[in-house]
Design a protein around this motif. Structure first.
Motif: not given
Length: 511
Positions: A296-300
Motif C-alpha cells: 500500500p502506498p503512503q496515504g493509501f
C-alpha cells in the motif's frame, strides 16, 4: 517439435528471447488472473506473447496490454447453424427446389462431392420422423386453434409447439460444447496458417479443453506444448454430475492427451500428486496462483470503503468480504449463515457469476438490507487494493468435489497479499498455506458456529494484535506467496523446452 535452429528462431521473432508463446484460453480473457500473470511476466522477460481467446460481447477482437497481445476468435458450430436454419428441417417442403438443386450439383461432381450428396440424402432420411411430426403440427393442430378458442380451450398448437421446440433443442445441442471448441479451434488453426496468429515456439494450453488444440497446432506448425492444469478438470462441480459413460470417455481422452504434452504445470502440490497418480506422468511443476507483490502506498485508502458508502451501508462497521465467482459451494452462502446474527458487521460480496441476481435480491430485503453489499467485479490488478479495506476475508470452499477438496483458490492468495486475516475451510491444500504462514484460522467446512467464532475472534482483536496479524500476512506475501516467486518455476519450464536467445548467444538467459 522445435528444431535446434536457434538462429532461424531469432530471425523469425523480434522478441528479446527470440521466442514466441501463444496462450490458448477458452474464455473471453477478462478476469483470468492466472493467464494474465503468466502472459505479462513472460512478456516482461522478453518473450513475444499472444493470448488466443474467445470473442465476447462488447470486447475488442484485438487489444494489447503490458506487451501482451490478445486476439479473440468467434465460433459458429454446426449445431448453432442448424438451429438457426431449423425451418429447413421442420418445413423442408418450402426448400424442396433448393435441396433438389444442391443434390443434383453434388451428384454430378467428383468423388468428394458425391460423398457429400450421399451424406445429405442419409441425413434427409434420418429426419423424416421429425418432418412427420412438424407436418402434423403445422397442418393439423394449428387448424384446430380457431375452433378451440371458440369454446375457451387452450390452443393445442402452442403446447405441442413448445414441446417440439424443447425436444429439438435438447437433441440438436447435445454435443454443443465439443462442437463449439472444435469450431473455435479450427478458426485458430486457420489464423496461424494465414499468419494472423504467429507460429509459436511454445503453445501454452490453459486447461484441458485447449490441450487437444495445442497438440494439433504442434503437429501442424511445430513448437512445444505446455499443459497448464488449472484444476482437476473432470472433478470440477459441473462435470462430476456427468454420466459414467461420458466421464469415462473424457478420462481416457485426458490420459491420451496429457502424456503427449512436453511439460505439465498445475496450481498446487495436491493437484500435481493426483495428476501423477492418475496418469503415471512425471510430477507436474507447481505454479501457484499468487498475485504480484503489492504494497500500500503512503496515504493509501482502499476503494472498498467508498464502494460500501455508495451502496448505502455504514462504512464504520467492520467488513467481512467474500469474493470471486458467485457459484454454489464457493462459501458465499456459508458466509451469510455465519454472519446472520452479527447485525453490527457489513458483509461484502465482490465478484460475478450465476448467483449474482439471487444475492442482490437477498441484499435488498430484510434481514440483510443495509448489511450486505453485492459489488460487481473489479479488474484483476485492482482486487488486492480493494481487499485491503476489509477486516476479514472468507475463503469457505466446500468439499463437495475432489477438485474443491484439493483447491487453493485465487481468493486465498489475494487476501494474503492484501494483508487481510483469512477464515478458511480446513481442506488439505488450503490448510497447508494457512498454517505454514499463520495467515488465518481454519474451520470445519459447513460448521456455522465455528465459522462465526473464527470471524468474531479476528474482529475482537486489539489494534496491536490486528497489526501483527496483517504484518504476518504481508511478510508471507513479500517473501514467498507472490507471483514473482512462482513465475520462476514456469520460466524454468519454458527455458528447458526452448532456450531463450539473447545478444550473448544461444542458451544464455536474460533472467
Amino acid at each position: 517439435m522445435v528444431s535446434d535452429g536457434s538462429g532461424e528462431r531469432a530471425a523469425a521473432s523480434d522478441s528479446a528471447t527470440g521466442r514466441t508463446i501463444v496462450h490458448l484460453v477458452h474464455n473471453a480473457f477478462t478476469h483470468d488472473t492466472r493467464v494474465l500473470s503468466e502472459a505479462r511476466s513472460a512478456a516482461e522477460s522478453g518473450d513475444s506473447v499472444v493470448v488466443a481467446a474467445v470473442s465476447g460481447r462488447d470486447l475488442p477482437d484485438r487489444e494489447e496490454d503490458a506487451g501482451v497481445r490478445t486476439i479473440r476468435f468467434s465460433f459458429d458450430p454446426v449445431d448453432t447453424r442448424l438451429w438457426r436454419n431449423r425451418s429447413r428441417v421442420s418445413r423442408p417442403w418450402r426448400f424442396r427446389r433448393q435441396a433438389a438443386g444442391w443434390l443434383t450439383a453434388r451428384s454430378s461432381g467428383g468423388h468428394a462431392e458425391r460423398a457429400r450428396a450421399l451424406l445429405g440424402l442419409l441425413g434427409a432420411i434420418a429426419v423424416l420422423p421429425w418432418v412427420a411430426v412438424t407436418m402434423v403440427y403445422h397442418y393439423a393442430l394449428r387448424l384446430l386453434d380457431p375452433l378451440l378458442r371458440l369454446i375457451d380451450l387452450p390452443p393445442p398448437s402452442r403446447v405441442v409447439g413448445e414441446w417440439i421446440e424443447a425436444r429439438a433443442r435438447s437433441v440438436v445441442f447435445v454435443g454443443h460444447r465439443p462442437l463449439r471448441l472444435r469450431d473455435w479451434g479450427s478458426r485458430i488453426e486457420r489464423a496461424v496458417a494465414v499468419g494472423e496468429l504467429p507460429r509459436a515456439d511454445i503453445w501454452h494450453a490453459d486447461d484441458l479443453e485447449t490441450l487437444p488444440l495445442a497438440l494439433g497446432l504442434r503437429r501442424r506448425f511445430g513448437g512445444r506444448v505446455v499443459f497448464d492444469s488449472h484444476e482437476l478438470f473432470l472433478d470440477a462441480a459441473g462435470r462430476v454430475r456427468m454420466g459414467w459413460f461420458r466421464r469415462a470417455i473424457l478420462r481416457a481422452a485426458e490420459r491420451r492427451w496429457i502424456v503427449r504434452a512436453d511439460a505439465v504445470v498445475t496450481v498446487n502440490r495436491a493437484v500435481a500428486a493426483e495428476l501423477r497418480r492418475r496418469y503415471g506422468i512425471a510430477m507436474p511443476v507447481v505454479v501457484r496462483n499468487c498475485r504480484p507483490v503489492w504494497s500500500p502506498p503512503q496515504g493509501f485508502t482502499s476503494p472498498l470503503r467508498g464502494a460500501v458508502v455508495a451502496a448505502g451501508l455504514d462504512p464504520n462497521r467492520p467488513i467481512v468480504i467474500a469474493h470471486g465467482g458467485f457459484q454454489l459451494e464457493r462459501g458465499f452462502e456459508e458466509t451469510l449463515a455465519a454472519m446472520a446474527d452479527r447485525t453490527d458487521v457489513t458483509v461484502v460480496f465482490l465478484g460475478y457469476g450465476p448467483l449474482a441476481e439471487r444475492f442482490r435480491a437477498i441484499a435488498a430485503t430484510p434481514p440483510w438490507h443495509g448489511r450486505l453489499a453485492v459489488l460487481p467485479p473489479v479488474a484483476p490488478d485492482e482486487v488486492v487494493p480493494w481487499l485491503a479495506g476489509a477486516d476479514v476475508s472468507a475463503c469457505l470452499i466446500q468439499p463437495t468435489t475432489l477438485n474443491h477438496r484439493l483447491s487453493t483458490p485465487n481468493k486465498l492468495f489475494e487476501a494474503i497479499m492484501a494483508g487481510v486475516p483469512i477464515v478458511a475451510s480446513d481442506l488439505p491444500a488450503i490448510a497447508e498455506i494457512v498454517t505454514t504462514f499463520g495467515v488465518g484460522r481454519l474451520v470445519r467446512p459447513g460448521d456455522r458456529a465455528a465459522t462465526a467464532a473464527a470471524i468474531d475472534a479476528f474482529l475482537a482483536m486489539s489494534d496491536e494484535e490486528r497489526a501483527k496479524q496483517r504484518a504476518r500476512a504481508r511478510q508471507a506475501a513479500t517473501t514467498e506467496i507472490n507471483w514473482e516467486h512462482e513465475f520462476a518455476a514456469l520460466a524454468a519450464v519454458y527455458d528447458s523446452l526452448v532456450p531463450p536467445i539473447t545478444a550473448a548467444g544461444p542458451g544464455s538467459t536474460p533472467r
